[in-house]
Design an enzyme around this catalytic site. Structure first.
Site: not given
Length: 754
Positions: A497, A522, A553
């Site tokens: 992210y 993750k 992930h």
């Protein structure tokens, strides 16, 4: 929006008002073109149907069109017809050559009709060479050669037009599930080498939006465009619109002149800068024929404003902005966002992209690396002197334009008038500087007047600062609010992210002890064989020495030595999967992290039953899945229950622009129980025993997600749950997060492999 409605149908800036939808669909991604529509669709266009008057009935197949494009023809689709643009008109087109080249092989119906008057549109028929074969009433677009790095130039030896490959095509994906983008990077082979493109060169990558979805976007745009035309919002209001503008310009100029006469040179310089700043908006409107809508009149006034008063070339600005409006925010094609080495408004520019506009590479070199580290601090400083860069671009354009083919409009006088304007500007402005009395005061006047011009320019600041994935402080403040003010105690993040540092800042700013917060992150695909390395980066970013839960992930190991640290790609544009690596080996390294005390629990994300079976014999896991009413995954949930595994649901509200919040069944239940649709969606998951993970950075939504989910979980009865359970089976089954992994993940409802 007082002045934004001055734009005429001719003006590309009409797109600023009505084409927000279009920008999302195809202007930022060259391979996504609004499709040519079937006759019943075209009947809805608010334009003259010129094709009824043509007698050309030749039907061109997609293969035939591709063959002609590869031979060098400039072919554009318009209302289901094929337009062949001759080279003479390509070079003389008033909107510039690039405006046409970016639509070769694509449907340009919306762009043609948004940027030309009815009389001009009626003349387009003479370029028609027949109709094109449509698939289900839709034209399937090609990738324009220029978007793939190909251009045609005249051979200096033979004088013939030949293909040259200026740049290499790079297909990238910004984030999981998003549509691939075609970027250009510098080609290391000599650009003087003449070769020819192949059919594969103009094939666009698979789009996340189907052709029919793009048609719906186009029809929505056309309906909005028609409503604006019918309401007369493109008509210029000379008195109530430009009257106050002229009074403001005159007032600022008068103050500057008065201060200069009285010897208040700094005050005069400031107000002169404000005059230039304000006039730029009128030059914008005039340059796009948005005032009188008569090219000659608007161009004369635009030249007076831009060249005579401002010292800039209106021709350069229009040429630049026409491209900007047609390929808006495309890193390889939009000159308005190509700022290296000083700024990079997106990480995409770190790839040393090739610019099809400037015909050069914007290298991410040593200077760029140094500058970008402090771009947020240097932004205001550099912007203060940005006008000098506009002078340079203007004069280079005018010099090159002297040798260029004269355009169909203004070819005989427009360039000369601009040169006279530039000379006149430096004559009067030079006299102003000379009258300051000393070279020091003249230099100060020069600097202040130019600083004042850009010091108040918010557009540049917003473009630079506000186009990263999250604004500075946005994630941190949202996390802090969710924890401190609402009561959230589970924070879900991920290395991919790119915002874990801000998440950590938010956790610390909340004042809640770390031990009371459950933090999940993750492992990304390029780190499957280096689990501890990825985990250590995450821990450092978050500012903590342990995680409560660490997840794999995706069940897709990616090449750790590939072309990109996040999304490595093969030469064919597909994800570079590390097939030799086993998920069971990843899991062994995950278990080591538990033994070392760096994580308390480990789990997986986006795993199907088949993928779970690869690691379940040796581990207890807590899977994270995409679960919502359109994708309930009943079979998989039953399997997890049999293994005593607690599911967590990400995307419980669907993804961006998903239809869940407007679904009739969901809104009906919301009305029944005096809830919001989002409450129903979250409460449904809570009632079924799943952990819901809604995402938001808006304080109000963070609060309502929390309280609404709890209220809905209590109010939804067995009949409501049963109704929601059956939505997917009623024909609404849909996944919103489907990255183009070139491997079988084992899900029943996953899109076909590409």
């Amino acid at each position: 929006m007082q002045r934004g409605f001055h734009y005429n149908i001719l003006s590309p800036d009409a797109l600023d008002v009505v084409v927000v939808i279009r920008h999302f669909v195809d202007l930022t991604s060259q391979h996504m073109a609004i499709c040519s529509l079937s006759p019943q669709h075209n009947a809805q266009l608010p334009r003259i149907s010129f094709m009824e008057t043509t007698t050309k009935t030749v039907l061109w197949s997609r293969t035939e069109v591709a063959a002609r494009i590869l031979k060098g023809d400039t072919l554009i689709v318009y209302r289901g017809h094929l337009l062949s643009i001759p080279s003479k008109w390509l070079n003389a087109h008033p909107g510039g050559t690039l405006a046409l080249l970016h639509f070769v092989g694509r449907d340009a119906t919306d762009e043609i009709e948004a940027n030309h008057q009815d009389a001009t549109v009626a003349l387009v028929s003479k370029y028609s060479v027949g109709r094109v074969e449509l698939t289900d009433g839709v034209w399937e677009p090609f990738l324009p050669p220029i978007a793939a790095g190909w251009t045609r130039r005249r051979d200096t030896t033979t004088g013939e037009m030949r293909w040259y490959k200026d740049a290499e095509k790079l297909v990238t994906v910004a984030e999981p599930g998003s549509t691939p983008s075609v970027l250009l990077v510098e080609r290391h082979a000599p650009r003087t080498e003449s070769i020819s493109p192949l059919y594969s060169c103009i094939q666009p990558p698979a789009s996340k939006l189907s052709l029919k979805q793009q048609v719906r976007q186009s029809m929505a745009y056309r309906e909005l465009h028609k409503r604006i035309r019918d309401a007369g919002l493109y008509n210029t209001r000379y008195i109530t619109g430009y009257g106050p503008e002229l009074l403001r310009y005159a007032s600022l100029a008068t103050i500057s002149a008065y201060a200069y006469v009285r010897g208040y040179f700094i005050t005069s310089a400031i107000f002169l800068g404000l005059v230039w700043h304000q006039l730029s908006f009128t030059a914008h409107d005039l340059g796009h024929m948005g005032v009188t809508h008569v090219w000659v009149l608007d161009r004369i006034m635009a030249t007076i404003v831009a060249n005579f008063i401002g010292g800039l070339s209106i021709g350069w600005w229009v040429h630049n902005h026409n491209v900007h409006h047609l390929v808006t925010n495309h890193p390889s094609h939009d000159p308005d966002i190509e700022y290296l080495p000083f700024f990079a408004i997106t990480p995409t520019f770190l790839k040393s992209l090739w610019s099809s506009y400037y015909k050069r590479s914007f290298r991410f070199d040593f200077v760029a690396k140094m500058m970008l580290q402090v771009q947020h601090k240097l932004l205001y400083v550099i912007m203060l002197f940005a006008r000098f860069n506009l002078y340079i671009n203007s004069y280079i354009f005018l010099y090159k334009n002297y040798f260029d083919t004269k355009r169909a409009k203004g070819g005989d006088w427009a360039w000369k008038f601009e040169i006279i304007g530039i000379l006149s500007f430096w004559a009067w402005y030079g006299r102003v500087l000379y009258g300051c009395g000393s070279w020091k005061m003249a230099l100060l006047y020069l600097v202040v007047s130019h600083v004042a011009t850009n010091g108040f320019n918010d557009q540049g600041r917003l473009t630079i600062v506000g186009t990263w994935q999250s604004k500075p402080g946005e994630v941190a403040s949202a996390v802090a609010y969710a924890i401190k003010d609402v009561g959230y105690r589970h924070i879900d993040c991920a290395w991919a992210y790119g915002n874990e540092k801000e998440v950590g800042e938010g956790i610390r700013a909340s004042g809640v002890p770390r031990a009371e917060i459950f933090v999940t992150s993750k492992l990304w695909g390029t780190y499957h064989n280096r689990v501890e390395e990825c985990l250590d980066e995450t821990l450092a970013n978050l500012g903590t020495d342990y995680l409560d839960l660490y997840l794999v992930h995706w069940p897709v190991p990616l090449n750790p030595k590939g072309s990109h640290p996040v999304f490595p790609l093969l030469p064919n544009g597909k994800r570079d999967v590390y097939h030799e690596w086993k998920l069971s080996d990843t899991w062994k390294q995950m278990e080591e992290m538990v033994k070392k005390g760096k994580v308390k629990s480990i789990g997986v994300s986006n795993f199907s039953e088949a993928k779970l079976e690869e690691i379940l014999p040796t581990a207890e896991i807590t899977p994270v899945l995409e679960i919502h009413v359109y994708n309930p995954q009943h079979k998989l949930l039953d399997y997890l229950k049999s293994k005593n595994i607690v599911p967590q649901a990400y995307s419980p509200l669907g993804s961006t622009n998903s239809p869940l919040l407007t679904d009739e069944a969901i809104t009906s239940l919301a009305s029944k129980h005096s809830l919001q649709p989002s409450d129903v969606l979250l409460g449904y998951l809570v009632a079924k025993g799943s952990v819901a993970l809604p995402k938001s950075v808006t304080p109000a939504r963070i609060q309502t997600n929390f309280t609404g989910a709890l209220a809905a979980a209590e109010k939804l009865d067995a009949a409501d749950i049963k109704e929601l359970d059956g939505l997917a089976a009623s024909g609404k089954q849909k996944r919103f997060i489907t990255p183009p992994w070139p491997v079988d993940l084992g899900f029943d409802n996953w899109p076909p492999l590409v």
